[in-house]
Motif scaffolding. Structure first.
Motif, short mmCIF file in Angstrom:
data_model
loop_
_atom_site.label_atom_id
_atom_site.label_comp_id
_atom_site.label_asym_id
_atom_site.label_seq_id
_atom_site.Cartn_x
_atom_site.Cartn_y
_atom_site.Cartn_z
N ARG A 8 0.85 -1.19 0.00
CA ARG A 8 0.00 0.00 0.00
C ARG A 8 0.88 1.24 0.00
O ARG A 8 2.02 1.22 0.48
CB ARG A 8 -0.89 0.02 1.23
CG ARG A 8 -1.97 -1.03 1.19
CD ARG A 8 -2.89 -0.89 2.37
NE ARG A 8 -3.91 -1.92 2.32
CZ ARG A 8 -4.90 -1.99 3.18
NH1 ARG A 8 -5.00 -1.10 4.16
NH2 ARG A 8 -5.79 -2.95 3.08
N ARG A 58 -1.09 0.39 -10.01
CA ARG A 58 -2.01 0.31 -8.87
C ARG A 58 -2.94 -0.87 -9.09
O ARG A 58 -3.47 -1.04 -10.18
CB ARG A 58 -2.83 1.59 -8.76
CG ARG A 58 -2.09 2.73 -8.16
CD ARG A 58 -3.07 3.86 -7.82
NE ARG A 58 -2.34 4.95 -7.23
CZ ARG A 58 -1.69 5.89 -7.89
NH1 ARG A 58 -1.70 5.87 -9.21
NH2 ARG A 58 -1.05 6.85 -7.28
N GLU A 59 -3.11 -1.66 -8.04
CA GLU A 59 -3.98 -2.82 -8.12
C GLU A 59 -4.90 -2.83 -6.91
O GLU A 59 -4.57 -2.28 -5.86
CB GLU A 59 -3.15 -4.11 -8.12
CG GLU A 59 -2.17 -4.20 -9.28
CD GLU A 59 -1.24 -5.39 -9.21
OE1 GLU A 59 -1.18 -6.05 -8.15
OE2 GLU A 59 -0.58 -5.66 -10.21
N GLU A 60 -6.04 -3.47 -7.05
CA GLU A 60 -6.97 -3.60 -5.93
C GLU A 60 -6.35 -4.51 -4.87
O GLU A 60 -5.81 -5.56 -5.18
CB GLU A 60 -8.28 -4.19 -6.43
CG GLU A 60 -9.37 -4.19 -5.40
CD GLU A 60 -10.68 -4.67 -5.98
OE1 GLU A 60 -10.98 -5.87 -5.82
OE2 GLU A 60 -11.37 -3.85 -6.62
N ASP A 61 -6.41 -4.09 -3.62
CA ASP A 61 -5.90 -4.90 -2.51
C ASP A 61 -6.89 -6.04 -2.28
O ASP A 61 -8.06 -5.80 -2.00
CB ASP A 61 -5.78 -4.02 -1.25
CG ASP A 61 -5.11 -4.74 -0.10
OD1 ASP A 61 -5.16 -5.99 -0.05
OD2 ASP A 61 -4.53 -4.07 0.76
N PRO A 62 -6.43 -7.29 -2.38
CA PRO A 62 -7.35 -8.41 -2.21
C PRO A 62 -7.94 -8.50 -0.79
O PRO A 62 -9.00 -9.10 -0.61
CB PRO A 62 -6.50 -9.64 -2.53
CG PRO A 62 -5.09 -9.19 -2.44
CD PRO A 62 -5.08 -7.71 -2.69
N GLU A 63 -7.28 -7.88 0.18
CA GLU A 63 -7.77 -7.93 1.56
C GLU A 63 -8.74 -6.78 1.87
O GLU A 63 -9.48 -6.87 2.84
CB GLU A 63 -6.59 -7.89 2.52
CG GLU A 63 -5.71 -9.12 2.41
CD GLU A 63 -4.50 -9.05 3.32
OE1 GLU A 63 -4.50 -8.24 4.26
OE2 GLU A 63 -3.57 -9.82 3.09
N ASP A 64 -8.71 -5.73 1.07
CA ASP A 64 -9.58 -4.58 1.29
C ASP A 64 -9.83 -3.93 -0.06
O ASP A 64 -8.99 -3.18 -0.56
CB ASP A 64 -8.92 -3.59 2.27
CG ASP A 64 -9.77 -2.37 2.55
OD1 ASP A 64 -10.85 -2.21 1.93
OD2 ASP A 64 -9.37 -1.57 3.40
N ARG A 65 -10.98 -4.20 -0.65
CA ARG A 65 -11.25 -3.73 -2.00
C ARG A 65 -11.27 -2.22 -2.13
O ARG A 65 -11.17 -1.68 -3.23
CB ARG A 65 -12.57 -4.32 -2.50
CG ARG A 65 -12.47 -5.84 -2.62
CD ARG A 65 -13.76 -6.47 -3.07
NE ARG A 65 -14.14 -5.91 -4.35
CZ ARG A 65 -15.36 -6.01 -4.85
NH1 ARG A 65 -16.31 -6.60 -4.16
NH2 ARG A 65 -15.65 -5.49 -6.02
N ARG A 66 -11.38 -1.51 -1.00
CA ARG A 66 -11.35 -0.04 -1.06
C ARG A 66 -9.93 0.49 -1.20
O ARG A 66 -9.71 1.61 -1.62
CB ARG A 66 -11.98 0.55 0.20
CG ARG A 66 -13.45 0.23 0.36
CD ARG A 66 -13.93 0.60 1.72
NE ARG A 66 -13.21 -0.23 2.69
CZ ARG A 66 -13.15 -0.03 3.99
NH1 ARG A 66 -13.75 1.00 4.53
NH2 ARG A 66 -12.48 -0.84 4.77
N LYS A 97 -5.79 0.32 -2.45
CA LYS A 97 -4.99 -0.03 -3.62
C LYS A 97 -3.58 -0.39 -3.17
O LYS A 97 -3.07 0.13 -2.18
CB LYS A 97 -4.90 1.14 -4.60
CG LYS A 97 -6.24 1.60 -5.13
CD LYS A 97 -6.84 0.57 -6.04
CE LYS A 97 -8.14 1.12 -6.63
NZ LYS A 97 -8.95 0.08 -7.18
N THR A 98 -2.96 -1.29 -3.91
CA THR A 98 -1.57 -1.62 -3.67
C THR A 98 -0.76 -1.23 -4.91
O THR A 98 -1.31 -1.02 -5.98
CB THR A 98 -1.37 -3.13 -3.39
OG1 THR A 98 -1.84 -3.87 -4.50
CG2 THR A 98 -2.09 -3.55 -2.12
#
Length: 105
Positions: free
Chosen positions: A17, A47-55, A57-58
């Motif tokens: 993040r 930037r990718e969606e964080d699989p643990e928190d869709r809100r 970005k990683t």
């Protein structure tokens, strides 16, 4: 220099993040965000969606970012080897010994 360090951190830690990257670099969240924005715009990070928190970005290396990190790593090893060749033989041996001892602890 912070951009190169950021790329190496993402390479080492995997997708991170922005806040974690900023903290690792000793930057504020806003400075970390600006740094990440620049690397995304240059195509080095994605930037990718964080699989643990869709809100959230990683940040992850792109193929271009991977090539940059790989080239920088090769260049760093080359500089270290050239420097080591110019030193008295016992200095590189002492450094390797110290690093080996540190890694065992």
């Amino acid at each position: 220099m912070a951009q190169v360090a950021a790329l190496h951190l993402v390479d080492q830690d995997g997708p991170v993040r922005v806040t974690a990257l900023a903290a690792s670099l000793g930057l504020s969240a806003s400075a970390g965000s600006r740094l990440a924005d620049g690397l995304v715009q240059r195509g080095l990070l994605a930037r990718e969606e964080d699989p643990e928190d869709r809100r959230a970005k990683t940040l992850a290396l792109t193929p271009l970012g991977r090539r940059f990190v790989d080239r920088a790593s090769v260049e760093r090893v080359r500089v270290i080897m050239e420097t080591a060749r110019s030193m008295p033989e016992e200095i590189p041996a002492a450094i390797l010994s110290a690093v080996s001892a540190f890694r065992r602890d």
